[in-house]
Design an enzyme around this catalytic site. Structure first.
Site, short mmCIF file in Angstrom:
data_model
loop_
_atom_site.label_atom_id
_atom_site.label_comp_id
_atom_site.label_asym_id
_atom_site.label_seq_id
_atom_site.Cartn_x
_atom_site.Cartn_y
_atom_site.Cartn_z
N ASP A 30 15.70 10.30 -8.04
CA ASP A 30 17.10 11.07 -8.27
C ASP A 30 17.68 11.60 -6.96
OD1 ASP A 30 16.65 11.00 -10.93
OD2 ASP A 30 16.13 13.14 -11.16
N PHE A 31 16.56 11.83 -6.00
CA PHE A 31 17.18 12.00 -4.72
C PHE A 31 18.09 11.08 -4.02
CE2 PHE A 31 16.44 12.09 -0.23
CZ PHE A 31 16.91 13.15 0.41
N GLU A 32 17.42 9.70 -4.23
CA GLU A 32 18.22 8.72 -3.63
C GLU A 32 19.63 8.26 -4.18
OE1 GLU A 32 15.04 5.02 -2.49
OE2 GLU A 32 14.62 6.13 -4.33
N ASP A 34 21.35 10.66 -5.65
CA ASP A 34 22.11 11.98 -4.98
C ASP A 34 22.65 11.62 -3.66
OD1 ASP A 34 21.80 13.30 -7.26
OD2 ASP A 34 20.43 14.59 -6.75
N LEU A 80 30.97 6.34 -44.96
CA LEU A 80 29.84 5.51 -45.48
C LEU A 80 29.49 6.05 -46.99
CD1 LEU A 80 27.39 4.42 -42.98
CD2 LEU A 80 28.85 3.08 -44.04
N GLU A 109 19.78 -0.09 -39.25
CA GLU A 109 19.68 0.82 -38.24
C GLU A 109 19.81 2.23 -38.47
OE1 GLU A 109 24.10 0.54 -36.97
OE2 GLU A 109 23.65 -1.49 -37.31
N LYS A 111 20.60 6.05 -38.67
CA LYS A 111 21.71 6.83 -38.74
C LYS A 111 21.79 8.08 -37.77
CE LYS A 111 24.99 8.80 -42.30
NZ LYS A 111 25.43 10.01 -41.62
N ASP A 113 22.57 11.45 -35.82
CA ASP A 113 23.27 12.57 -36.32
C ASP A 113 24.08 13.26 -34.99
OD1 ASP A 113 24.05 14.53 -38.10
OD2 ASP A 113 21.95 15.40 -37.74
N ARG A 132 36.99 10.90 -34.57
CA ARG A 132 37.32 10.50 -36.07
C ARG A 132 38.31 11.20 -36.70
NH1 ARG A 132 35.65 11.42 -41.34
NH2 ARG A 132 35.90 9.43 -42.60
N GLU A 169 28.57 7.04 -31.80
CA GLU A 169 28.09 8.31 -32.09
C GLU A 169 27.97 8.91 -30.75
OE1 GLU A 169 28.18 8.73 -35.35
OE2 GLU A 169 27.27 10.69 -35.83
N TYR A 221 27.47 1.18 -32.45
CA TYR A 221 26.92 0.50 -33.57
C TYR A 221 28.27 -0.34 -34.44
CZ TYR A 221 28.27 5.00 -35.70
OH TYR A 221 29.04 6.34 -36.04
N LYS A 308 20.06 8.49 -46.90
CA LYS A 308 19.79 9.94 -45.91
C LYS A 308 18.45 10.17 -46.20
CE LYS A 308 23.33 12.20 -45.49
NZ LYS A 308 24.16 13.08 -44.62
N CYS A 402 27.82 49.18 -50.35
CA CYS A 402 27.28 48.89 -48.93
C CYS A 402 25.72 49.41 -48.83
CB CYS A 402 28.10 49.37 -47.94
SG CYS A 402 27.69 49.24 -46.44
N CYS A 405 26.34 52.18 -45.75
CA CYS A 405 27.20 53.35 -45.91
C CYS A 405 27.45 53.88 -47.54
CB CYS A 405 28.53 53.38 -45.26
SG CYS A 405 29.80 52.09 -45.93
N CYS A 420 32.06 45.29 -46.85
CA CYS A 420 32.37 46.56 -47.07
C CYS A 420 33.63 47.13 -46.30
CB CYS A 420 31.27 47.35 -46.35
SG CYS A 420 31.37 49.08 -45.98
N CYS A 426 31.43 52.71 -41.06
CA CYS A 426 30.17 51.97 -41.46
C CYS A 426 29.50 51.61 -40.26
CB CYS A 426 30.50 50.92 -42.19
SG CYS A 426 28.93 49.79 -42.59
S1 IVH Z 1 28.54 2.56 -39.29
C1 IVH Z 1 32.56 2.10 -41.98
N1 IVH Z 1 26.18 2.92 -38.39
O1 IVH Z 1 27.91 8.05 -40.18
C2 IVH Z 1 31.54 2.72 -41.51
N2 IVH Z 1 27.75 5.01 -39.07
O2 IVH Z 1 28.70 8.64 -42.79
C3 IVH Z 1 31.28 2.75 -40.08
N3 IVH Z 1 26.90 6.88 -38.39
O3 IVH Z 1 31.16 8.34 -39.44
C4 IVH Z 1 29.98 3.62 -39.83
N4 IVH Z 1 24.86 6.36 -37.42
O4 IVH Z 1 29.52 8.88 -37.57
C5 IVH Z 1 27.58 3.60 -38.82
N5 IVH Z 1 24.33 3.28 -37.38
C6 IVH Z 1 25.46 3.72 -37.82
C7 IVH Z 1 25.77 5.12 -37.81
C8 IVH Z 1 26.85 5.79 -38.43
C9 IVH Z 1 25.54 7.49 -37.57
C10 IVH Z 1 27.78 8.18 -38.87
C11 IVH Z 1 29.32 7.85 -38.53
C12 IVH Z 1 29.77 7.70 -39.68
C13 IVH Z 1 29.02 8.47 -40.56
C14 IVH Z 1 29.55 7.87 -42.00
#
Ligand code: IVH
Length: 705
Positions: A30-32, A34, A80, A109, A111, A113, A132, A169, A221, A308, A402, A405, A420, A426
């Site tokens: 990190d030093f280098e 910076d 999706l 792949e 998902k 968050d 989006r 994402e 993705y 999910k 409430c 009070c 309330c 209150c």
């Molecule tokens: S593909 C046409 N791949 O999930 C659909 N989405 O519920 C394109 N998300 O809005 C999305 N990981 O924000 C895709 N590996 C992944 C993802 C992913 C997270 C999110 C994305 C999307 C939402 C859909």
């Protein structure tokens, strides 16, 4: 010579950024890093002629506030279909087999968050980053995304299309999230509920310098474009990895249902070790030709689905229910639970949200209940184990008075909570309002914590925020736990708070839905509290970030005699009820009067007005003989135009206006002045977009995307 060194430093720093943030494999300390960065910054500062917007030095962001233009997506950002059930997932795979008549390869792949983002690259350079939004149009957050180190500003390698979009994402890794919340806790600010909200809130920060410090990451993705030179998803993303993008290395091609199930089973457990949040697995057909064959429903592609993960749950006993009354009078039922271990922490309390939620769950004291850590800080109760319920149990009867009070509770239309209505009598509401007034982002009165405010109230010394300004040290000193020294400190910091700028006073008043950002916009738009108090509903809605809900809340607040009394006492105490004079940028418009009308592309209406004033001009509300220029935006009223034409007023476009001040413009001139970061989690105002998307093309259904 200098130029070569600058270019060499930029090249090296970008390479090290890539190794560190994309490949997670740094090769220098990190030093280098910076020291190289400092050398570059010094050379750039001394040689402004070599400035480059894509220089790695710009990744630290800027304190200029950015307006988020609304931009129409070239290809809509679809969602999706999702499922929690393996059976449904298997049906999805079967349907694909039926409809394509084969055993297609699918890519599994993670998902991620976070919050979805679409990046557009032109000639290998990042052109735009858009959220989006509603899927059809989103906010242009380019300035903020440019600070995310894993997003390449210039592509490396070769073979990228001249113009394409890549979607993915924006994530907040747990480490960044924990650090951010620790900072917020230390500063007495409300905590962010989860990394997803934190990522989304951060992207909407007005200052990109704040974004730069928050440690966001971005994984891509999906490639989209008219001419994507690949036959499969996997091939496209692998190429994109070579162009410098961060592409997950957890993607797998699966050929059978069993392989998909294995991937899911593996990541359902292994994801707990990942440094960033995930909430499922996305399963996508790999072959673009098959995708085309499968097509779309109105909302989502038929060639992909999200499975999910279920949140972790625990079963425990409901001991009792408390009712908390907040500053606004809202009542929240809170469950007291027998302590239970859940996802690494011991849970003792859980929110029950409101009466409806409790009725829906049919939750009863003594029940065994399921607790879950959803995205929120406070766990929630998601169900009751009915088989454990004693035969003589009775439904829970919600309170109708409430708990603090005794006033009968009320329900407002469209709101799930009970309130309330006894705002003036209150205790927790009164104390809550005072605590809000003194918080750091409002009047920032140090030395007064929750306990002291309770003490002051219980001893009859303060009943509302304006009473604070009458407090004397000799009244405070005799109170338990205070003493002379703290009494004097408190009085001093109360005095000092009269220096707080107008927008913080406005935030401190605690008007419903008027968070810190909205207060800033209101202060900048109306300039004085008197103007704000006198504003009609329509005039309020004219201000940026103010919609009907906020306008009504402001009107209601000032319609209340008690609130007006407090305002008058605060005025007497010397609080600032007026925004500071704007810094003059030039006198290019001196002596000229303007009316602006319609919507503008590069600026919000308030920014336009601010620009006019900062360049010495005057804003007038209506077209009259006193007006020199009418700046005509999109959708301006025809009546105004006609009147202006009749009076012979010069009608100019946004571009012509910009040209008027062009020579005189300083870099900062086009942004409203704000002084600090804006919290990412305050109630969102109904945003009036600062401009329209310029892309006139109707949204096209990206063939594959
Ligand atoms: S593909 C046409 N791949 O999930 C659909 N989405 O519920 C394109 N998300 O809005 C999305 N990981 O924000 C895709 N590996 C992944 C993802 C992913 C997270 C999110 C994305 C999307 C939402 C859909």
């Amino acid at each position: 010579m200098v130029r070569q060194r600058i270019e060499e430093l930029r090249r090296q720093l970008e390479e090290h950024n890539h190794r560190y943030y994309v490949e997670n494999a740094p090769t220098i300390s990190d030093f280098e890093f910076d020291s190289l960065m400092r050398e570059l910054q010094e050379l750039e500062a001394a040689n402004p002629q070599y400035a480059d917007p894509d220089s790695p030095s710009v990744r630290v962001g800027s304190d200029l506030t950015t307006e988020f233009r609304t931009v129409r997506h070239r290809f809509p950002m679809l969602s999706l279909g999702n499922t929690y059930s393996l059976d449904e997932l298997h049906e999805f795979l079967d349907r694909i087999r039926r409809e394509t008549g084969r055993e297609p390869e699918v890519v599994c792949e993670l998902k991620f968050d976070g919050t979805a983002i679409s990046l557009t690259y032109e000639h290998g350079r990042l052109l735009r980053a858009v959220t989006r939004g509603d899927g059809a149009e989103g906010d242009d957050v380019t300035a903020n995304v440019r600070t995310i180190r894993s997003v390449p500003l210039r592509l490396r390698g070769e073979g990228w299309p001249d113009y394409f979009e890549i979607r993915g994402e924006v994530l907040m890794p747990y480490a960044s999230f924990d650090r951010l919340n620790a900072e917020r806790e230390a500063a007495g600010e409300p905590l962010l509920a989860n990394p997803r909200n934190a990522a989304a809130g951060t992207l909407k920060q007005l200052s990109s310098a704040v974004v730069a410090r928050r440690g966001l990451d971005c994984t891509l993705y999906q490639i989209a474009g008219d001419e994507i030179p690949f036959a499969t998803h996997m091939a496209g993303l692998e190429a994109a990895r070579g162009w410098g993008f961060k592409i997950s290395d957890k993607m797998r091609i699966c050929r059978t249902t069993a392989e998909v199930d294995d991937y899911i089973a593996y990541w359902d457990k292994a994801r707990r070790e990942l440094p960033f949040p995930t909430d499922g697995v996305v399963i996508k057909v790999d072959d673009f030709a098959l995708r085309r064959q499968l097509g779309f429903t109105a909302k989502a592609p038929k060639w992909a689905v999200a499975y999910k993960f279920k949140a972790e749950q625990a079963l425990t006993r409901l001991v009792s229910v408390d009712f908390q009354v907040g500053r606004t009078g809202a009542v929240t039922p809170v469950a007291n639970l027998e302590p239970v271990l859940l996802a690494g922490t011991t849970v003792r309390r859980a929110t029950l949200h409101n009466a409806e939620q409790m009725a829906q769950l049919d939750i009863r004291p003594g029940d065994n209940v399921y607790v879950e850590k959803g995205g929120e800080i406070i766990p929630k109760i998601t169900g009751v184990e009915l088989s454990d319920r004693p035969a003589d149990s009775r439904p829970f009867v919600y309170i109708d008075r409430c708990p603090e009070c005794g006033t009968p509770l009320v329900r407002y239309e469209g709101e799930a909570k009970h309130y309330c209505p006894n705002a003036g009598g209150c205790r927790p509401q009164i104390i809550g309002r005072i605590l809000h007034f003194i918080r750091r982002k409002a009047l920032d009165i140090e030395g007064l914590g929750e306990e002291t405010v309770e003490l002051l109230y219980d001893n009859g010394l303060v009943h509302d925020a304006s009473d604070l300004y009458d407090l004397r040290a000799d009244e405070l000193a005799p109170l338990p736990r205070l003493g002379e020294k703290s009494a004097e400190n408190i009085v001093r910091s109360i005095r000092r708070s009269t220096e707080a700028p107008f927008h913080r006073v406005l935030f401190g008043l605690g008007i419903r839905f008027v968070g810190e950002t909205t207060a800033k916009y209101l202060a900048s738009h109306f300039r004085t509290l008197d103007a704000l108090m006198a504003a009609t509903r329509e005039e309020l809605i004219e201000a940026d970030e103010v919609g009907e809900k906020i306008a009504d809340a402001i009107r209601d607040h000032f319609a209340d005699a008690e609130n007006r009394r407090i305002v008058e006492r605060l005025r007497k105490a010397g609080l600032r009820f007026e925004a500071e004079a704007r810094e003059q940028a030039s006198d290019a418009l001196a002596g000229k009067s303007f009316v602006i009308s319609g919507k503008f592309r590069d600026h919000s209406r308030d920014e336009m007005k601010e620009l006019i004033e900062r360049h010495g001009g005057r804003n007038l509300a209506a077209v009259s003989g006193n007006v020199d220029y009418l700046v005509a935006g999109e959708n301006m009223g025809p009546a105004k135009l006609k009147k202006a034409e009749k009076l012979g007023i010069r009608i100019i476009s946004e571009e012509e206006f910009t040209a008027l001040i062009a020579g005189a413009r300083t870099v900062q001139a086009d942004r409203p002045a704000t002084d600090d970061a804006v919290s990412g989690n305050e109630p969102a105002g109904e945003k009036i977009p600062g401009g329209n998307g310029r892309d006139d093309d109707a949204p096209r259904q990206g063939e594959l995307f």
